[in-house]
Motif scaffolding. Structure first.
Motif, PDB file in Angstrom:
ATOM      1  N   ARG A 255      -3.141   2.612   1.863  1.00  0.00           N
ATOM      2  CA  ARG A 255      -1.978   3.490   1.718  1.00  0.00           C
ATOM      3  C   ARG A 255      -2.162   4.865   2.346  1.00  0.00           C
ATOM      4  O   ARG A 255      -1.345   5.308   3.153  1.00  0.00           O
ATOM      5  CB  ARG A 255      -1.628   3.661   0.235  1.00  0.00           C
ATOM      6  N   ASN A 256      -3.259   5.552   1.985  1.00  0.00           N
ATOM      7  CA  ASN A 256      -3.441   6.938   2.431  1.00  0.00           C
ATOM      8  C   ASN A 256      -3.593   7.033   3.942  1.00  0.00           C
ATOM      9  O   ASN A 256      -2.948   7.863   4.585  1.00  0.00           O
ATOM     10  CB  ASN A 256      -4.661   7.545   1.728  1.00  0.00           C
ATOM     11  N   ALA A 257      -4.450   6.196   4.509  1.00  0.00           N
ATOM     12  CA  ALA A 257      -4.686   6.247   5.954  1.00  0.00           C
ATOM     13  C   ALA A 257      -3.421   5.885   6.723  1.00  0.00           C
ATOM     14  O   ALA A 257      -3.087   6.513   7.731  1.00  0.00           O
ATOM     15  CB  ALA A 257      -5.832   5.293   6.325  1.00  0.00           C
ATOM     16  N   TRP A 258      -2.693   4.878   6.228  1.00  0.00           N
ATOM     17  CA  TRP A 258      -1.486   4.425   6.917  1.00  0.00           C
ATOM     18  C   TRP A 258      -0.401   5.494   6.868  1.00  0.00           C
ATOM     19  O   TRP A 258       0.231   5.803   7.879  1.00  0.00           O
ATOM     20  CB  TRP A 258      -0.991   3.130   6.281  1.00  0.00           C
ATOM     21  N   LEU A 259      -0.196   6.091   5.684  1.00  0.00           N
ATOM     22  CA  LEU A 259       0.843   7.115   5.564  1.00  0.00           C
ATOM     23  C   LEU A 259       0.470   8.360   6.363  1.00  0.00           C
ATOM     24  O   LEU A 259       1.341   9.003   6.954  1.00  0.00           O
ATOM     25  CB  LEU A 259       1.075   7.474   4.099  1.00  0.00           C
ATOM     26  N   THR A 260      -0.821   8.692   6.413  1.00  0.00           N
ATOM     27  CA  THR A 260      -1.273   9.818   7.231  1.00  0.00           C
ATOM     28  C   THR A 260      -0.901   9.597   8.691  1.00  0.00           C
ATOM     29  O   THR A 260      -0.379  10.497   9.369  1.00  0.00           O
ATOM     30  CB  THR A 260      -2.796  10.004   7.105  1.00  0.00           C
ATOM     31  N   ALA A 261      -1.151   8.374   9.176  1.00  0.00           N
ATOM     32  CA  ALA A 261      -0.819   8.048  10.564  1.00  0.00           C
ATOM     33  C   ALA A 261       0.689   8.109  10.784  1.00  0.00           C
ATOM     34  O   ALA A 261       1.159   8.622  11.810  1.00  0.00           O
ATOM     35  CB  ALA A 261      -1.358   6.661  10.912  1.00  0.00           C
ATOM     36  N   MET A 262       1.466   7.595   9.810  1.00  0.00           N
ATOM     37  CA  MET A 262       2.919   7.612   9.945  1.00  0.00           C
ATOM     38  C   MET A 262       3.461   9.037  10.022  1.00  0.00           C
ATOM     39  O   MET A 262       4.317   9.357  10.856  1.00  0.00           O
ATOM     40  CB  MET A 262       3.562   6.888   8.756  1.00  0.00           C
ATOM     41  N   ILE A 263       2.959   9.920   9.165  1.00  0.00           N
ATOM     42  CA  ILE A 263       3.439  11.308   9.149  1.00  0.00           C
ATOM     43  C   ILE A 263       3.091  11.993  10.465  1.00  0.00           C
ATOM     44  O   ILE A 263       3.912  12.712  11.054  1.00  0.00           O
ATOM     45  CB  ILE A 263       2.850  12.075   7.953  1.00  0.00           C
TER      46      ILE A 263
ATOM     47  N   PRO B 114       3.508   2.410  -4.464  1.00  0.00           N
ATOM     48  CA  PRO B 114       3.603   3.719  -3.814  1.00  0.00           C
ATOM     49  C   PRO B 114       2.642   4.765  -4.371  1.00  0.00           C
ATOM     50  O   PRO B 114       2.204   4.703  -5.523  1.00  0.00           O
ATOM     51  CB  PRO B 114       5.056   4.125  -4.072  1.00  0.00           C
ATOM     52  N   LEU B 115       2.322   5.737  -3.516  1.00  0.00           N
ATOM     53  CA  LEU B 115       1.511   6.874  -3.923  1.00  0.00           C
ATOM     54  C   LEU B 115       2.325   7.816  -4.795  1.00  0.00           C
ATOM     55  O   LEU B 115       3.558   7.810  -4.753  1.00  0.00           O
ATOM     56  CB  LEU B 115       1.029   7.638  -2.682  1.00  0.00           C
ATOM     57  N   GLU B 116       1.635   8.657  -5.567  1.00  0.00           N
ATOM     58  CA  GLU B 116       2.320   9.684  -6.333  1.00  0.00           C
ATOM     59  C   GLU B 116       2.812  10.773  -5.381  1.00  0.00           C
ATOM     60  O   GLU B 116       2.238  11.006  -4.317  1.00  0.00           O
ATOM     61  CB  GLU B 116       1.384  10.279  -7.388  1.00  0.00           C
ATOM     62  N   THR B 117       3.872  11.460  -5.796  1.00  0.00           N
ATOM     63  CA  THR B 117       4.477  12.479  -4.947  1.00  0.00           C
ATOM     64  C   THR B 117       3.473  13.559  -4.551  1.00  0.00           C
ATOM     65  O   THR B 117       3.467  14.035  -3.411  1.00  0.00           O
ATOM     66  CB  THR B 117       5.679  13.128  -5.657  1.00  0.00           C
ATOM     67  N   LYS B 118       2.607  13.948  -5.477  1.00  0.00           N
ATOM     68  CA  LYS B 118       1.636  15.012  -5.162  1.00  0.00           C
ATOM     69  C   LYS B 118       0.666  14.574  -4.068  1.00  0.00           C
ATOM     70  O   LYS B 118       0.205  15.413  -3.266  1.00  0.00           O
ATOM     71  CB  LYS B 118       0.877  15.433  -6.420  1.00  0.00           C
ATOM     72  N   GLU B 119       0.358  13.277  -4.002  1.00  0.00           N
ATOM     73  CA  GLU B 119      -0.513  12.788  -2.938  1.00  0.00           C
ATOM     74  C   GLU B 119       0.188  12.849  -1.583  1.00  0.00           C
ATOM     75  O   GLU B 119      -0.420  13.207  -0.567  1.00  0.00           O
ATOM     76  CB  GLU B 119      -0.950  11.351  -3.238  1.00  0.00           C
ATOM     77  N   ILE B 120       1.480  12.493  -1.576  1.00  0.00           N
ATOM     78  CA  ILE B 120       2.249  12.587  -0.331  1.00  0.00           C
ATOM     79  C   ILE B 120       2.288  14.043   0.141  1.00  0.00           C
ATOM     80  O   ILE B 120       2.096  14.330   1.322  1.00  0.00           O
ATOM     81  CB  ILE B 120       3.688  12.088  -0.542  1.00  0.00           C
ATOM     82  N   THR B 121       2.536  14.964  -0.794  1.00  0.00           N
ATOM     83  CA  THR B 121       2.624  16.376  -0.451  1.00  0.00           C
ATOM     84  C   THR B 121       1.309  16.893   0.121  1.00  0.00           C
ATOM     85  O   THR B 121       1.298  17.664   1.094  1.00  0.00           O
ATOM     86  CB  THR B 121       3.018  17.198  -1.690  1.00  0.00           C
TER      87      THR B 121
END
Length: 277
Positions: free
Chosen positions: A208-216, A244-251
């Motif tokens: 999740r984290n690596a993929w969303l980092t790449a997407m952003i 899904p990740l928690e909102t604070k992680e996305i932020t």
């Protein structure tokens, strides 16, 4: 909304064999500890435990376990108006049953509920402003920003009609012709098109984290405004990430990449000014 109206609706759906799950108040996001639609159930004890202390929770319905399809028609974006797409389909003789169960969504769109037993392939942007949902959906009496999902004309899920053949063909991967002005599928796929395809494919929990980092990072590369990138990141997390990740992680991820992008922008500006000077 009447207190415990969501619990009452959830129990009613469960008694009819439908699997439901909770969503945080005023959002489409599941609460911590609930694995989204994969946690959906018709066990009334579980449902009661979810909503007893959170009567304002929104409600999600799992579609694939009930052989349901939702045609999600958005109308708030003038460049991707689902009503316009419906009119184009109508000209081709492709219509949706108007006597099926339909809900007005919180953003002014509509959800057509249909019976469907084919392949489970959620198609976001199947046509401009039209998504085909085969896995899960938000359902009445959920509310977003004070606006409620509401059934039309007092209908119930008992009124659901069978999906028309042309729509089944679309979900099964067979081509549905558009008039020439909409036949954009033959165009060469650009950077953003590839990005959107990867976005919809989503990822699993372990990545999740690596993929969303790449997407952003790639969303910033499109030149979108930072606020747009953040809103898309939250939507991607909610819809396309398994648990899904928690909102604070996305932020946290977003702020880290934003800081990097701002530094890069400053360096480019300095370099360009030196060249110009």
């Amino acid at each position: 909304m009447k207190e415990f109206a969501t619990l009452d609706k959830a129990i009613d759906l469960a008694q009819r064999g439908y699997a439901v799950y909770p969503l945080i108040e005023n959002t489409k996001k599941p609460p911590k500890g609930v694995a989204g639609y994969r946690a959906a159930t018709n066990d009334q004890n579980t449902i009661f435990a979810w909503f007893e202390n959170h009567p304002a929770y929104n409600l999600g319905l799992r579609l694939d376990l009930s052989d349901l399809l939702v045609v999600d028609i958005d109308m708030h974006d003038p460049t991707k108006n689902g009503r316009t797409s419906l009119a184009q389909l109508f000209k081709q003789g492709k219509t949706l049953p108007n006597d099926t169960y339909i809900e007005r969504t919180a953003n002014g769109g509509v959800h057509y509920f249909l019976k469907y037993t084919g392949a489970r392939t959620r198609q976001v942007g199947a046509w401009p402003g039209i998504d085909l949902l085969t896995d899960f959906t938000v359902i009445s009496p959920s509310e977003i920003n004070g606006k409620q999902y509401k059934p039309l004309d007092g209908r119930t899920l008992a009124d659901i009609k069978t999906a028309p053949r042309w729509l089944v063909d679309k979900l099964m991967g067979q081509k549905v012709n558009w008039s020439s002005e909409h036949a954009y599928t033959a165009r060469q796929k650009k950077y953003t098109g590839k990005l959107l395809d990867e976005m919809v494919n989503g990822t699993e929990q372990g990545n999740r984290n690596a993929w969303l980092t790449a997407m952003i990072g790639r969303l910033f590369a499109t030149g979108a405004e930072p606020e747009t990138v953040y809103e898309l990141a939250c939507s991607i997390n909610e819809r396309f990430i398994d648990q899904p990740l928690e909102t604070k992680e996305i932020t946290t991820i977003y702020n880290s990449i934003l800081k990097r992008e701002m530094k890069r922008f400053e360096q480019d500006s300095i370099r360009n000014s030196k060249i110009a000077g």
